[in-house]
Design a protein around this motif. Structure first.
Motif, PDB file in Angstrom:
ATOM      1  N   ASP A 170       2.203 -86.988  27.016  1.00 12.80           N
ATOM      2  CA  ASP A 170       3.071 -87.901  27.764  1.00 12.80           C
ATOM      3  C   ASP A 170       4.456 -87.967  27.130  1.00 12.80           C
ATOM      4  O   ASP A 170       5.473 -87.950  27.828  1.00 12.80           O
ATOM      5  CB  ASP A 170       2.440 -89.300  27.784  1.00 12.80           C
ATOM      6  N   ASP A 171       4.485 -88.071  25.808  1.00  9.65           N
ATOM      7  CA  ASP A 171       5.754 -88.146  25.091  1.00  9.65           C
ATOM      8  C   ASP A 171       6.568 -86.873  25.296  1.00  9.65           C
ATOM      9  O   ASP A 171       7.791 -86.918  25.500  1.00  9.65           O
ATOM     10  CB  ASP A 171       5.507 -88.365  23.600  1.00  9.65           C
ATOM     11  N   TYR A 172       5.883 -85.731  25.234  1.00  9.63           N
ATOM     12  CA  TYR A 172       6.564 -84.452  25.430  1.00  9.63           C
ATOM     13  C   TYR A 172       7.116 -84.338  26.850  1.00  9.63           C
ATOM     14  O   TYR A 172       8.283 -83.970  27.066  1.00  9.63           O
ATOM     15  CB  TYR A 172       5.590 -83.306  25.142  1.00  9.63           C
ATOM     16  N   LEU A 173       6.277 -84.663  27.839  1.00  9.20           N
ATOM     17  CA  LEU A 173       6.694 -84.540  29.235  1.00  9.20           C
ATOM     18  C   LEU A 173       7.869 -85.465  29.556  1.00  9.20           C
ATOM     19  O   LEU A 173       8.725 -85.138  30.384  1.00  9.20           O
ATOM     20  CB  LEU A 173       5.512 -84.849  30.162  1.00  9.20           C
ATOM     21  N   ASP A 174       7.930 -86.619  28.903  1.00 11.02           N
ATOM     22  CA  ASP A 174       8.999 -87.576  29.154  1.00 11.02           C
ATOM     23  C   ASP A 174      10.366 -86.942  28.923  1.00 11.02           C
ATOM     24  O   ASP A 174      11.327 -87.234  29.646  1.00 11.02           O
ATOM     25  CB  ASP A 174       8.823 -88.794  28.247  1.00 11.02           C
ATOM     26  N   ALA A 175      10.458 -86.062  27.923  1.00 11.03           N
ATOM     27  CA  ALA A 175      11.748 -85.461  27.589  1.00 11.03           C
ATOM     28  C   ALA A 175      11.929 -84.066  28.168  1.00 11.03           C
ATOM     29  O   ALA A 175      13.049 -83.676  28.499  1.00 11.03           O
ATOM     30  CB  ALA A 175      11.917 -85.394  26.069  1.00 11.03           C
ATOM     31  N   PHE A 176      10.843 -83.295  28.305  1.00 12.50           N
ATOM     32  CA  PHE A 176      10.971 -81.887  28.644  1.00 12.50           C
ATOM     33  C   PHE A 176      10.547 -81.524  30.067  1.00 12.50           C
ATOM     34  O   PHE A 176      10.896 -80.448  30.555  1.00 12.50           O
ATOM     35  CB  PHE A 176      10.164 -81.035  27.659  1.00 12.50           C
ATOM     36  N   ALA A 177       9.778 -82.368  30.747  1.00  8.26           N
ATOM     37  CA  ALA A 177       9.288 -82.018  32.079  1.00  8.26           C
ATOM     38  C   ALA A 177      10.381 -82.138  33.127  1.00  8.26           C
ATOM     39  O   ALA A 177      11.320 -82.931  32.995  1.00  8.26           O
ATOM     40  CB  ALA A 177       8.104 -82.903  32.463  1.00  8.26           C
ATOM     41  N   ASP A 178      10.244 -81.363  34.172  1.00  7.64           N
ATOM     42  CA  ASP A 178      11.125 -81.462  35.336  1.00  7.64           C
ATOM     43  C   ASP A 178      10.817 -82.780  36.048  1.00  7.64           C
ATOM     44  O   ASP A 178       9.687 -83.012  36.476  1.00  7.64           O
ATOM     45  CB  ASP A 178      10.850 -80.289  36.276  1.00  7.64           C
ATOM     46  N   PRO A 179      11.803 -83.676  36.182  1.00  4.59           N
ATOM     47  CA  PRO A 179      11.534 -84.973  36.824  1.00  4.59           C
ATOM     48  C   PRO A 179      10.947 -84.851  38.227  1.00  4.59           C
ATOM     49  O   PRO A 179      10.155 -85.696  38.650  1.00  4.59           O
ATOM     50  CB  PRO A 179      12.913 -85.640  36.854  1.00  4.59           C
ATOM     51  N   SER A 180      11.302 -83.779  38.949  1.00  2.67           N
ATOM     52  CA  SER A 180      10.771 -83.608  40.305  1.00  2.67           C
ATOM     53  C   SER A 180       9.275 -83.300  40.275  1.00  2.67           C
ATOM     54  O   SER A 180       8.557 -83.604  41.228  1.00  2.67           O
ATOM     55  CB  SER A 180      11.515 -82.490  41.034  1.00  2.67           C
ATOM     56  N   VAL A 181       8.816 -82.711  39.184  1.00  2.98           N
ATOM     57  CA  VAL A 181       7.379 -82.432  39.012  1.00  2.98           C
ATOM     58  C   VAL A 181       6.684 -83.643  38.406  1.00  2.98           C
ATOM     59  O   VAL A 181       5.596 -84.032  38.837  1.00  2.98           O
ATOM     60  CB  VAL A 181       7.165 -81.187  38.118  1.00  2.98           C
ATOM     61  N   LEU A 182       7.340 -84.239  37.414  1.00  4.88           N
ATOM     62  CA  LEU A 182       6.756 -85.389  36.722  1.00  4.88           C
ATOM     63  C   LEU A 182       6.646 -86.599  37.632  1.00  4.88           C
ATOM     64  O   LEU A 182       5.741 -87.433  37.480  1.00  4.88           O
ATOM     65  CB  LEU A 182       7.612 -85.731  35.491  1.00  4.88           C
ATOM     66  N   GLY A 183       7.563 -86.699  38.591  1.00  6.12           N
ATOM     67  CA  GLY A 183       7.541 -87.827  39.510  1.00  6.12           C
ATOM     68  C   GLY A 183       8.352 -89.015  39.039  1.00  6.12           C
ATOM     69  O   GLY A 183       8.352 -90.074  39.677  1.00  6.12           O
ATOM     70  N   LYS A 184       9.045 -88.863  37.918  1.00  5.86           N
ATOM     71  CA  LYS A 184       9.890 -89.937  37.400  1.00  5.86           C
ATOM     72  C   LYS A 184      10.859 -89.350  36.392  1.00  5.86           C
ATOM     73  O   LYS A 184      10.694 -88.211  35.931  1.00  5.86           O
ATOM     74  CB  LYS A 184       9.044 -91.030  36.738  1.00  5.86           C
ATOM     75  N   ILE A 185      11.876 -90.119  36.054  1.00  2.00           N
ATOM     76  CA  ILE A 185      12.823 -89.730  35.013  1.00  2.00           C
ATOM     77  C   ILE A 185      12.390 -90.400  33.712  1.00  2.00           C
ATOM     78  O   ILE A 185      12.220 -91.610  33.658  1.00  2.00           O
ATOM     79  CB  ILE A 185      14.248 -90.151  35.385  1.00  2.00           C
ATOM     80  N   GLY A 186      12.198 -89.590  32.688  1.00  2.00           N
ATOM     81  CA  GLY A 186      11.755 -90.145  31.417  1.00  2.00           C
ATOM     82  C   GLY A 186      12.776 -91.074  30.801  1.00  2.00           C
ATOM     83  O   GLY A 186      13.987 -90.851  30.913  1.00  2.00           O
ATOM     84  N   THR A 187      12.283 -92.130  30.137  1.00  2.00           N
ATOM     85  CA  THR A 187      13.194 -93.124  29.549  1.00  2.00           C
ATOM     86  C   THR A 187      12.845 -93.446  28.093  1.00  2.00           C
ATOM     87  O   THR A 187      13.330 -94.428  27.543  1.00  2.00           O
ATOM     88  CB  THR A 187      13.167 -94.426  30.368  1.00  2.00           C
ATOM     89  N   ASP A 188      12.002 -92.647  27.455  1.00  2.00           N
ATOM     90  CA  ASP A 188      11.566 -92.972  26.095  1.00  2.00           C
ATOM     91  C   ASP A 188      12.731 -93.043  25.116  1.00  2.00           C
ATOM     92  O   ASP A 188      12.740 -93.892  24.216  1.00  2.00           O
ATOM     93  CB  ASP A 188      10.549 -91.933  25.589  1.00  2.00           C
ATOM     94  N   ILE A 189      13.699 -92.148  25.260  1.00  2.00           N
ATOM     95  CA  ILE A 189      14.824 -92.114  24.315  1.00  2.00           C
ATOM     96  C   ILE A 189      15.655 -93.382  24.427  1.00  2.00           C
ATOM     97  O   ILE A 189      15.890 -94.080  23.430  1.00  2.00           O
ATOM     98  CB  ILE A 189      15.697 -90.865  24.550  1.00  2.00           C
ATOM     99  N   GLU A 190      16.070 -93.719  25.632  1.00  2.00           N
ATOM    100  CA  GLU A 190      16.914 -94.901  25.800  1.00  2.00           C
ATOM    101  C   GLU A 190      16.149 -96.198  25.549  1.00  2.00           C
ATOM    102  O   GLU A 190      16.745 -97.214  25.170  1.00  2.00           O
ATOM    103  CB  GLU A 190      17.511 -94.923  27.203  1.00  2.00           C
ATOM    104  N   ASP A 191      14.824 -96.167  25.739  1.00  2.00           N
ATOM    105  CA  ASP A 191      14.008 -97.364  25.532  1.00  2.00           C
ATOM    106  C   ASP A 191      13.546 -97.529  24.087  1.00  2.00           C
ATOM    107  O   ASP A 191      12.755 -98.428  23.785  1.00  2.00           O
ATOM    108  CB  ASP A 191      12.785 -97.339  26.457  1.00  2.00           C
ATOM    109  N   ASN A 192      14.003 -96.646  23.192  1.00  2.00           N
ATOM    110  CA  ASN A 192      13.674 -96.777  21.764  1.00  2.00           C
ATOM    111  C   ASN A 192      12.163 -96.689  21.519  1.00  2.00           C
ATOM    112  O   ASN A 192      11.609 -97.411  20.691  1.00  2.00           O
ATOM    113  CB  ASN A 192      14.224 -98.112  21.218  1.00  2.00           C
ATOM    114  N   LYS A 193      11.482 -95.784  22.243  1.00  2.00           N
ATOM    115  CA  LYS A 193      10.040 -95.659  22.098  1.00  2.00           C
ATOM    116  C   LYS A 193       9.687 -94.910  20.815  1.00  2.00           C
ATOM    117  O   LYS A 193      10.350 -93.934  20.440  1.00  2.00           O
ATOM    118  CB  LYS A 193       9.438 -94.925  23.296  1.00  2.00           C
ATOM    119  N   CYS A 194       8.614 -95.360  20.186  1.00  2.00           N
ATOM    120  CA  CYS A 194       8.104 -94.700  18.979  1.00  2.00           C
ATOM    121  C   CYS A 194       7.263 -93.501  19.422  1.00  2.00           C
ATOM    122  O   CYS A 194       6.037 -93.497  19.325  1.00  2.00           O
ATOM    123  CB  CYS A 194       7.277 -95.692  18.159  1.00  2.00           C
TER     124      CYS A 194
END
Length: 358
Positions: free
Chosen positions: A246-270
């Motif tokens: 999940d963490d990997y896909l948040d940054a590297f997956a195509d948002p059109s495939v993932l179904g969402k835009i990842g926000t872990d970086i801006e949300d300060n996720k561990c």
């Protein structure tokens, strides 16, 4: 006999599972009105709260109870009755209710805006922080319908204990997650791969993987503590692998495939990515992370993503994924079959998540 393991739950099983939700929900609402004499305004609010928060998810956790029970029954050569299937539905919906409880509370803590394509419950008109009580009510519902449908079963006390323990462990994971990355307070010195592992195992693995299987064991008549211990040894690492994906896909997956835009970086996720970067970065790269991570700014987000690419963390994830697959499949192939659990129970989980793209 050989057991067929579908990559996806059949539409018929999903439809039957959804139908059971309405039975459980209407039963709860009926009791509120007639047994507990709740005013009509409260019953209506409860109906809205259930429809908004319990329904609408993928139902993977709840359906896993049904799938696991069916795999075990097929391996044992048993035919499940309608009552057996319905009890599996009720147990599965207990997990989905628990998920709803966690999400309502989590969205308040994270000050999130949307959930499952809708406004978060606490952001709905007339709700606000009353959602705190709604989260508690959702957890209370679980033990009301578990009592109704399982009290006559010999494993009732063990089932209740299991739900209490897993809820507690999940809440511990949430506590450490909040202490590690509190809202609006970016401090990467709190992060580490060990901290990430603790959060993931407690916050995800127990209730998203182990709970479904442990429930199915109870419904199947499996009582040997060694079987439950063996399940933990396999499913907790499997849950950790799932979250790293999940963490990997948040940054590297195509948002059109993932179904969402990842926000872990801006949300300060561990996340696994930032912790892996921190474990091997140069002083200059560390400064870049300290400057840009957890900032809701497009340039900062892209700077972190570029650093991930420069450090070849996509390739590092591929190595991690293959190592995890080999290690977990090795444990599955080496299980003690004398405990009455077919390896297909665990293979079914791996089939659904290995190399996933969303």
């Amino acid at each position: 006999m050989p057991v067929t393991i579908p990559l996806k739950t059949s539409p018929e099983v999903i439809a039957a599972f959804e139908k059971s939700y309405h039975v459980i929900a209407e039963d709860l609402l009926h009791d509120l009105e007639h047994k507990y004499k709740m005013p009509a305004v409260g019953v209506q609010r409860m109906r809205q709260m259930l429809e908004h928060n319990v329904m609408g998810g993928k139902m993977n956790r709840g359906l896993a109870v049904v799938d696991t029970l069916m795999i075990i029954a097929q391996a044992q050569g048993k035919t499940l009755t309608e009552d057996d299937i319905f009890r599996a539905h009720v147990a599965g919906w207990a997990i989905e209710w628990l998920q709803a409880c966690f999400l309502v509370a989590d969205d308040i803590m994270d000050q999130s805006h949307t959930r499952r394509g809708k406004p978060c419950w606490y952001r709905m008109p007339g709700v606000g922080l009353e959602a705190v009580n709604d989260a508690l009510v959702l957890e209370g519902h679980i033990f009301m319908f578990i009592k109704k449908h399982f009290r006559s079963q010999p494993y009732y006390a063990d089932l209740v204990d299991l739900l209490h323990e897993v809820a507690y462990l999940t809440e511990l994971g949430q506590m450490i997650d909040m202490l590690t990355a509190p809202e609006g307070d970016v401090n990467l010195s709190r992060f580490s791969l060990d901290r990430h592992a603790y959060i993931v195992v407690h916050k995800t693995s127990y209730y998203s993987f182990y709970l479904s299987v442990a429930m199915a064991f109870m419904l199947s008549g499996i009582t040997n503590p060694a079987a439950f211990d063996q399940a933990k040894q396999i499913l907790l690492p499997l849950g950790e692998y799932f979250q790293v994906q999940d963490d990997y896909l948040d940054a590297f997956a195509d948002p059109s495939v993932l179904g969402k835009i990842g926000t872990d970086i801006e949300d300060n996720k561990c996340s696994w990515l930032v912790n892996t970067a921190l474990a091997r970065c140069t002083p200059e790269q560390r400064t870049l992370l300290d400057t840009n991570y957890g900032r809701k700014d497009a340039k900062c987000i892209e700077a972190v993503k570029q650093l991930y690419r420069d450090m070849q963390l996509d390739q590092e994830f591929e190595r991690y994924e293959e190592a995890s697959y080999k290690r977990i499949m090795g444990m599955i192939n080496g299980i003690d079959k004398g405990l009455g659990v077919p390896p297909e129970v665990y293979v079914s989980f791996m089939n659904k998540i290995y190399k996933r793209s969303k």
